[in-house]
Design a protein around this motif. Structure first.
Motif, PDB file in Angstrom:
ATOM      1  N   ARG A  23      -7.142   5.156  16.708  1.00 42.53           N
ATOM      2  CA  ARG A  23      -8.246   5.033  17.669  1.00 42.53           C
ATOM      3  C   ARG A  23      -8.292   3.669  18.352  1.00 42.53           C
ATOM      4  NH1 ARG A  23      -8.936   9.922  16.831  1.00 42.53           N
ATOM      5  NH2 ARG A  23     -10.258  10.905  15.307  1.00 42.53           N
ATOM      6  N   SER A  24      -7.137   3.016  18.415  1.00 45.01           N
ATOM      7  CA  SER A  24      -7.024   1.730  19.110  1.00 45.01           C
ATOM      8  C   SER A  24      -6.026   1.893  20.247  1.00 45.01           C
ATOM      9  CB  SER A  24      -6.523   0.649  18.152  1.00 45.01           C
ATOM     10  OG  SER A  24      -7.421   0.485  17.085  1.00 45.01           O
ATOM     11  N   PRO A  25      -6.354   1.402  21.433  1.00 44.70           N
ATOM     12  CA  PRO A  25      -5.423   1.554  22.562  1.00 44.70           C
ATOM     13  C   PRO A  25      -4.157   0.709  22.378  1.00 44.70           C
ATOM     14  CG  PRO A  25      -7.299   0.202  23.184  1.00 44.70           C
ATOM     15  CD  PRO A  25      -7.577   0.707  21.804  1.00 44.70           C
ATOM     16  N   ASP A  46      -5.056  -6.219  20.357  1.00 45.97           N
ATOM     17  CA  ASP A  46      -5.663  -7.240  19.498  1.00 45.97           C
ATOM     18  C   ASP A  46      -5.130  -7.148  18.072  1.00 45.97           C
ATOM     19  OD1 ASP A  46      -7.716  -5.567  17.803  1.00 45.97           O
ATOM     20  OD2 ASP A  46      -7.981  -4.904  19.880  1.00 45.97           O
ATOM     21  N   HIS A  47      -5.288  -8.243  17.342  1.00 45.00           N
ATOM     22  CA  HIS A  47      -4.788  -8.379  15.982  1.00 45.00           C
ATOM     23  C   HIS A  47      -5.471  -7.386  15.025  1.00 45.00           C
ATOM     24  CE1 HIS A  47      -3.475  -9.818  12.246  1.00 45.00           C
ATOM     25  NE2 HIS A  47      -3.925 -11.052  12.247  1.00 45.00           N
ATOM     26  N   LEU A  52      -5.163  -2.711  11.314  1.00 48.37           N
ATOM     27  CA  LEU A  52      -5.617  -1.365  10.960  1.00 48.37           C
ATOM     28  C   LEU A  52      -4.450  -0.381  10.945  1.00 48.37           C
ATOM     29  CD1 LEU A  52      -7.884   0.683  10.373  1.00 48.37           C
ATOM     30  CD2 LEU A  52      -8.169   0.902  12.852  1.00 48.37           C
ATOM     31  N   ALA A  53      -3.565  -0.494  11.918  1.00 47.59           N
ATOM     32  CA  ALA A  53      -2.397   0.394  11.980  1.00 47.59           C
ATOM     33  C   ALA A  53      -1.483   0.187  10.774  1.00 47.59           C
ATOM     34  CB  ALA A  53      -1.632   0.167  13.278  1.00 47.59           C
ATOM     35  N   ILE A  54      -1.295  -1.056  10.370  1.00 49.86           N
ATOM     36  CA  ILE A  54      -0.444  -1.336   9.207  1.00 49.86           C
ATOM     37  C   ILE A  54      -1.041  -0.700   7.954  1.00 49.86           C
ATOM     38  CG2 ILE A  54       0.353  -3.167   7.655  1.00 49.86           C
ATOM     39  CD1 ILE A  54       0.732  -4.901  10.189  1.00 49.86           C
ATOM     40  N   VAL A  55      -2.325  -0.904   7.757  1.00 44.93           N
ATOM     41  CA  VAL A  55      -2.997  -0.363   6.566  1.00 44.93           C
ATOM     42  C   VAL A  55      -2.980   1.165   6.565  1.00 44.93           C
ATOM     43  CG1 VAL A  55      -5.230  -0.166   5.410  1.00 44.93           C
ATOM     44  CG2 VAL A  55      -4.438  -2.388   6.210  1.00 44.93           C
ATOM     45  N   SER A  56      -3.234   1.770   7.701  1.00 45.20           N
ATOM     46  CA  SER A  56      -3.379   3.227   7.738  1.00 45.20           C
ATOM     47  C   SER A  56      -2.065   3.990   7.942  1.00 45.20           C
ATOM     48  CB  SER A  56      -4.388   3.634   8.805  1.00 45.20           C
ATOM     49  OG  SER A  56      -3.995   3.193  10.069  1.00 45.20           O
ATOM     50  N   VAL A  69       5.633   0.113   8.443  1.00 44.93           N
ATOM     51  CA  VAL A  69       4.887  -0.512   9.535  1.00 44.93           C
ATOM     52  C   VAL A  69       4.472  -1.902   9.077  1.00 44.93           C
ATOM     53  CG1 VAL A  69       2.903  -0.328  11.082  1.00 44.93           C
ATOM     54  CG2 VAL A  69       4.026   1.747  10.262  1.00 44.93           C
ATOM     55  N   THR A  70       4.895  -2.915   9.818  1.00 46.65           N
ATOM     56  CA  THR A  70       4.588  -4.296   9.467  1.00 46.65           C
ATOM     57  C   THR A  70       4.590  -5.152  10.724  1.00 46.65           C
ATOM     58  OG1 THR A  70       5.187  -6.100   7.965  1.00 46.65           O
ATOM     59  CG2 THR A  70       6.996  -4.899   8.982  1.00 46.65           C
TER      60      THR A  70
END
Length: 103
Positions: A23-25, A46-47, A52-56, A69-70
Motif C-alpha cells: 500500500r505504498s506507491p 520514502d524510507h 515496511l516492504a522488507i518486513v512484509s 528483500v533488503t
C-alpha cells in the motif's frame, strides 16, 4: 531495494503487483534477468515504505522460491551496468572517490 532469488517465471507486472501490496506507491522498479537467476531493484518514495516492504515481503514465495528483500548496496546498483566488482571500482574512482570506500 534489492530483491533477490526471483524465479524466471516472475514478470515485471507481478513484481509491481507484489510491491504495491504494501500500500505504498513505488518510485520505480527494474527486473534484471541473468542466466541462472534474476533479481530486481525497487524504489519507494520514502524510507518508511521501503522498511515496511522488507518486513512484509522478505521470504515471500513467488513460484515456489522465497524472495530476498533488503536494502540495495552500491555494488548491487552498479552490477546492473557492470560485469564485475572491479568495473564498479573503476567507475567509482573516475568520480574522484577512493577505491577504499568500496572495499
Amino acid at each position: 531495494m534489492y530483491v533477490g532469488n526471483i524465479n524466471s517465471q516472475v514478470t515485471k507486472p507481478l513484481v509491481q503487483e507484489v510491491f504495491y501490496s504494501t500500500r505504498s506507491p513505488l518510485d520505480g522498479y527494474k527486473l534484471i534477468r541473468k542466466d541462472k537467476s534474476s533479481y530486481g531493484l525497487v524504489d519507494y518514495f520514502d524510507h518508511r515504505s521501503a522498511a515496511l516492504a522488507i518486513v512484509s515481503l522478505n521470504g515471500r514465495q513467488l513460484f515456489g522460491q522465497c524472495i530476498k528483500v533488503t536494502y540495495a548496496t552500491l555494488f548491487v546498483c552498479f552490477s546492473v551496468y557492470m560485469t564485475s566488482r572491479s568495473d564498479a571500482r573503476m567507475m567509482w574512482d573516475q568520480k574522484e572517490c577512493t577505491e577504499a570506500m568500496l572495499a
